[in-house]
Design a protein around this motif. Structure first.
Motif, mmCIF file in Angstrom:
data_model
loop_
_atom_site.group_PDB
_atom_site.id
_atom_site.type_symbol
_atom_site.label_atom_id
_atom_site.label_comp_id
_atom_site.label_asym_id
_atom_site.label_seq_id
_atom_site.Cartn_x
_atom_site.Cartn_y
_atom_site.Cartn_z
ATOM 1 N N LYS A 30 0.844 -1.194 0.000
ATOM 2 C CA LYS A 30 0.000 0.000 0.000
ATOM 3 C C LYS A 30 0.878 1.243 0.000
ATOM 4 N N ARG A 31 0.271 2.364 -0.360
ATOM 5 C CA ARG A 31 1.003 3.638 -0.399
ATOM 6 C C ARG A 31 0.915 4.308 0.969
ATOM 7 N N PHE A 32 2.075 4.593 1.545
ATOM 8 C CA PHE A 32 2.123 5.248 2.850
ATOM 9 C C PHE A 32 3.483 5.914 3.021
ATOM 10 N N GLN A 61 -1.211 6.939 5.514
ATOM 11 C CA GLN A 61 -1.568 6.265 4.271
ATOM 12 C C GLN A 61 -2.086 7.260 3.255
ATOM 13 N N ALA A 62 -1.722 7.032 1.994
ATOM 14 C CA ALA A 62 -2.252 7.840 0.895
ATOM 15 C C ALA A 62 -3.611 7.275 0.513
ATOM 16 N N ILE A 63 -4.603 8.152 0.473
ATOM 17 C CA ILE A 63 -5.958 7.710 0.143
ATOM 18 C C ILE A 63 -6.409 8.499 -1.094
ATOM 19 N N GLY A 64 -6.814 7.766 -2.120
ATOM 20 C CA GLY A 64 -7.280 8.412 -3.342
ATOM 21 C C GLY A 64 -8.766 8.723 -3.258
ATOM 22 N N GLY A 65 -9.176 9.628 -4.033
ATOM 23 C CA GLY A 65 -10.601 9.986 -4.047
ATOM 24 C C GLY A 65 -10.867 10.902 -5.222
#
Length: 66
Positions: A30-32, A61-65
């Motif tokens: 995961k992206r963090f 954490q990187a969260i997309g949206g």
């Protein structure tokens, strides 16, 4: 050993690396971003970085949206 992760105290086994912690948290792949004692740690150093009792760790954490 006892660390502080994102403001919460957490118990870990001795001789734990940052990569071990990431795996335990289910963040592998995961992206963090990870910071240990106010220093950003590049992903390439996660395996080599051994955590110590009292370390302060922040993981975001990187969260997309959209």
């Amino acid at each position: 050993m006892r660390i502080v992760l994102n403001g919460d105290t957490m118990e870990l086994r001795d001789d734990c690396s940052l990569a071990d912690l990431v795996e335990q948290l289910g963040l592998v792949g995961k992206r963090f971003a990870a910071e240990v004692n106010m220093e950003i740690v590049p992903r390439s150093q996660h395996v080599a970085l051994r955590l110590n009792d009292g370390d302060q760790i922040e993981i975001v954490q990187a969260i997309g949206g959209g």
